[in-house]
Structure formats: C-alpha cells, structure tokens
Design a protein around this motif. Structure first.
Motif, PDB file in Angstrom:
ATOM      1  N   VAL A  19       8.093 -10.756 -62.802  1.00 63.32           N
ATOM      2  CA  VAL A  19       8.063 -10.384 -64.225  1.00 63.32           C
ATOM      3  C   VAL A  19       6.617 -10.254 -64.700  1.00 63.32           C
ATOM      4  O   VAL A  19       6.267  -9.294 -65.401  1.00 63.32           O
ATOM      5  CB  VAL A  19       8.848 -11.412 -65.074  1.00 63.32           C
ATOM      6  N   ILE A  20       5.769 -11.178 -64.315  1.00 60.20           N
ATOM      7  CA  ILE A  20       4.358 -11.109 -64.718  1.00 60.20           C
ATOM      8  C   ILE A  20       3.685  -9.892 -64.096  1.00 60.20           C
ATOM      9  O   ILE A  20       2.944  -9.164 -64.768  1.00 60.20           O
ATOM     10  CB  ILE A  20       3.633 -12.418 -64.359  1.00 60.20           C
ATOM     11  N   ALA A  21       3.944  -9.640 -62.810  1.00 60.89           N
ATOM     12  CA  ALA A  21       3.360  -8.468 -62.143  1.00 60.89           C
ATOM     13  C   ALA A  21       3.845  -7.184 -62.790  1.00 60.89           C
ATOM     14  O   ALA A  21       3.073  -6.235 -62.977  1.00 60.89           O
ATOM     15  CB  ALA A  21       3.703  -8.482 -60.663  1.00 60.89           C
ATOM     16  N   SER A  22       5.114  -7.134 -63.166  1.00 67.50           N
ATOM     17  CA  SER A  22       5.655  -5.951 -63.826  1.00 67.50           C
ATOM     18  C   SER A  22       5.006  -5.722 -65.187  1.00 67.50           C
ATOM     19  O   SER A  22       4.695  -4.578 -65.552  1.00 67.50           O
ATOM     20  CB  SER A  22       7.167  -6.100 -63.981  1.00 67.50           C
ATOM     21  N   ALA A  23       4.796  -6.788 -65.935  1.00 66.79           N
ATOM     22  CA  ALA A  23       4.160  -6.656 -67.248  1.00 66.79           C
ATOM     23  C   ALA A  23       2.713  -6.185 -67.106  1.00 66.79           C
ATOM     24  O   ALA A  23       2.276  -5.278 -67.832  1.00 66.79           O
ATOM     25  CB  ALA A  23       4.216  -7.985 -67.999  1.00 66.79           C
ATOM     26  N   LEU A  48       8.716  -2.534 -58.710  1.00 69.06           N
ATOM     27  CA  LEU A  48       8.710  -3.542 -59.774  1.00 69.06           C
ATOM     28  C   LEU A  48       9.734  -3.204 -60.856  1.00 69.06           C
ATOM     29  O   LEU A  48      10.416  -4.094 -61.372  1.00 69.06           O
ATOM     30  CB  LEU A  48       7.316  -3.656 -60.389  1.00 69.06           C
ATOM     31  N   TYR A  49       9.856  -1.927 -61.191  1.00 67.95           N
ATOM     32  CA  TYR A  49      10.830  -1.507 -62.198  1.00 67.95           C
ATOM     33  C   TYR A  49      12.246  -1.816 -61.729  1.00 67.95           C
ATOM     34  O   TYR A  49      13.056  -2.361 -62.485  1.00 67.95           O
ATOM     35  CB  TYR A  49      10.659  -0.015 -62.490  1.00 67.95           C
ATOM     36  N   GLN A  50      12.556  -1.463 -60.491  1.00 70.67           N
ATOM     37  CA  GLN A  50      13.910  -1.678 -59.983  1.00 70.67           C
ATOM     38  C   GLN A  50      14.237  -3.153 -59.820  1.00 70.67           C
ATOM     39  O   GLN A  50      15.402  -3.553 -59.940  1.00 70.67           O
ATOM     40  CB  GLN A  50      14.100  -0.954 -58.653  1.00 70.67           C
ATOM     41  N   PRO A  54      17.069  -4.977 -64.068  1.00 71.27           N
ATOM     42  CA  PRO A  54      18.341  -5.684 -64.289  1.00 71.27           C
ATOM     43  C   PRO A  54      18.199  -6.954 -65.128  1.00 71.27           C
ATOM     44  O   PRO A  54      19.151  -7.370 -65.784  1.00 71.27           O
ATOM     45  CB  PRO A  54      18.824  -6.019 -62.878  1.00 71.27           C
ATOM     46  N   LEU A  55      17.028  -7.572 -65.111  1.00 70.15           N
ATOM     47  CA  LEU A  55      16.800  -8.739 -65.966  1.00 70.15           C
ATOM     48  C   LEU A  55      16.519  -8.328 -67.407  1.00 70.15           C
ATOM     49  O   LEU A  55      16.910  -9.030 -68.351  1.00 70.15           O
ATOM     50  CB  LEU A  55      15.618  -9.556 -65.439  1.00 70.15           C
ATOM     51  N   TYR A  56      15.818  -7.224 -67.586  1.00 70.16           N
ATOM     52  CA  TYR A  56      15.404  -6.793 -68.918  1.00 70.16           C
ATOM     53  C   TYR A  56      16.522  -6.110 -69.704  1.00 70.16           C
ATOM     54  O   TYR A  56      16.591  -6.241 -70.919  1.00 70.16           O
ATOM     55  CB  TYR A  56      14.243  -5.805 -68.838  1.00 70.16           C
ATOM     56  N   ARG A  57      17.361  -5.333 -69.035  1.00 66.57           N
ATOM     57  CA  ARG A  57      18.331  -4.469 -69.717  1.00 66.57           C
ATOM     58  C   ARG A  57      19.239  -5.220 -70.689  1.00 66.57           C
ATOM     59  O   ARG A  57      19.366  -4.811 -71.850  1.00 66.57           O
ATOM     60  CB  ARG A  57      19.151  -3.690 -68.694  1.00 66.57           C
ATOM     61  N   PRO A  58      19.898  -6.336 -70.284  1.00 68.42           N
ATOM     62  CA  PRO A  58      20.762  -7.024 -71.254  1.00 68.42           C
ATOM     63  C   PRO A  58      19.985  -7.607 -72.430  1.00 68.42           C
ATOM     64  O   PRO A  58      20.485  -7.665 -73.556  1.00 68.42           O
ATOM     65  CB  PRO A  58      21.438  -8.126 -70.447  1.00 68.42           C
ATOM     66  N   ILE A  59      18.758  -8.017 -72.186  1.00 65.31           N
ATOM     67  CA  ILE A  59      17.950  -8.599 -73.258  1.00 65.31           C
ATOM     68  C   ILE A  59      17.491  -7.514 -74.225  1.00 65.31           C
ATOM     69  O   ILE A  59      17.460  -7.722 -75.440  1.00 65.31           O
ATOM     70  CB  ILE A  59      16.770  -9.380 -72.657  1.00 65.31           C
ATOM     71  N   ARG A  60      17.146  -6.341 -73.707  1.00 67.37           N
ATOM     72  CA  ARG A  60      16.737  -5.235 -74.580  1.00 67.37           C
ATOM     73  C   ARG A  60      17.864  -4.802 -75.506  1.00 67.37           C
ATOM     74  O   ARG A  60      17.616  -4.349 -76.614  1.00 67.37           O
ATOM     75  CB  ARG A  60      16.275  -4.046 -73.736  1.00 67.37           C
ATOM     76  N   ARG A  61      19.110  -4.928 -75.029  1.00 67.68           N
ATOM     77  CA  ARG A  61      20.241  -4.570 -75.885  1.00 67.68           C
ATOM     78  C   ARG A  61      20.387  -5.530 -77.056  1.00 67.68           C
ATOM     79  O   ARG A  61      20.846  -5.138 -78.120  1.00 67.68           O
ATOM     80  CB  ARG A  61      21.535  -4.549 -75.071  1.00 67.68           C
ATOM     81  N   MET A  62      20.007  -6.792 -76.856  1.00 65.80           N
ATOM     82  CA  MET A  62      20.157  -7.790 -77.917  1.00 65.80           C
ATOM     83  C   MET A  62      18.969  -7.830 -78.873  1.00 65.80           C
ATOM     84  O   MET A  62      19.134  -8.176 -80.039  1.00 65.80           O
ATOM     85  CB  MET A  62      20.357  -9.173 -77.300  1.00 65.80           C
TER      86      MET A  62
END
Length: 97
Positions: A19-23, A48-50, A54-62
C-alpha cells in the motif's frame, strides 16, 4: 496456532508495504517524476495497481468524493493496523493464557 498468527502478521506487513509503495508510485506518476513510457516502470505500476485495487475498491465506494484526493490507502493502512494490533494483543493473549 501461534504460527498462524505469525503468518498473518507477515501477510499484513507485506500488504502494508504494498500500500505504501503504491501510494508513493502514484505520487511519482502524478507529478511526472518517473518516465511513464518505460516498460519496467509500467510493469511495476500495473502490478502495484492490480495488487492494491481489490483493497481500495470497496473503501472508495464508501468514502465521499474528495475531489482529486484519494484517502483509501490511508483507510486501508488503518484497517491493517487494527487487524495487526487485534491479532497481537487479543488473540495471541487469549491463546497464551
């Protein structure tokens, strides 16, 4: 059972660093610090995106729309920390007693 907790801690640590590397990669990409035409850079970015999407998608919806600011990596890090802390304090203590 402690081996399972140690393995889960290891997985949480890997996810934390991904997550840190992706950011960091997204910041470098957004500010044109890295060469986006380089195949190696594109491969790292896609990987990194792939791995993190999957961790970010549900959180972005909320989360509400914050314009150009994406707070989902921060929320994922808080959740990972909570799980890590819960495993090491509550679950491990209950197993040892």
């Amino acid at each position: 059972m402690l081996a399972v907790i140690a393995t889960l801690n290891f997985i949480i640590n890997i996810a934390w660093f991904l997550v840190i590397a992706s950011a960091i990669f997204s910041w470098l990409y957004a500010f044109n610090v890295i060469n986006v035409n380089n195949n190696a850079i594109n491969m790292i970015g896609r990987s990194l995106y792939q791995l993190t999407e999957p961790l970010y998608r549900p959180i972005r919806r909320m989360l509400p729309d914050m314009g150009g600011v994406d707070l989902s990596p921060l929320v994922v890090l808080v959740i990972l920390y909570f799980i890590w802390y819960f495993l090491n304090t509550t679950v491990a203590t209950a197993l040892l007693s």
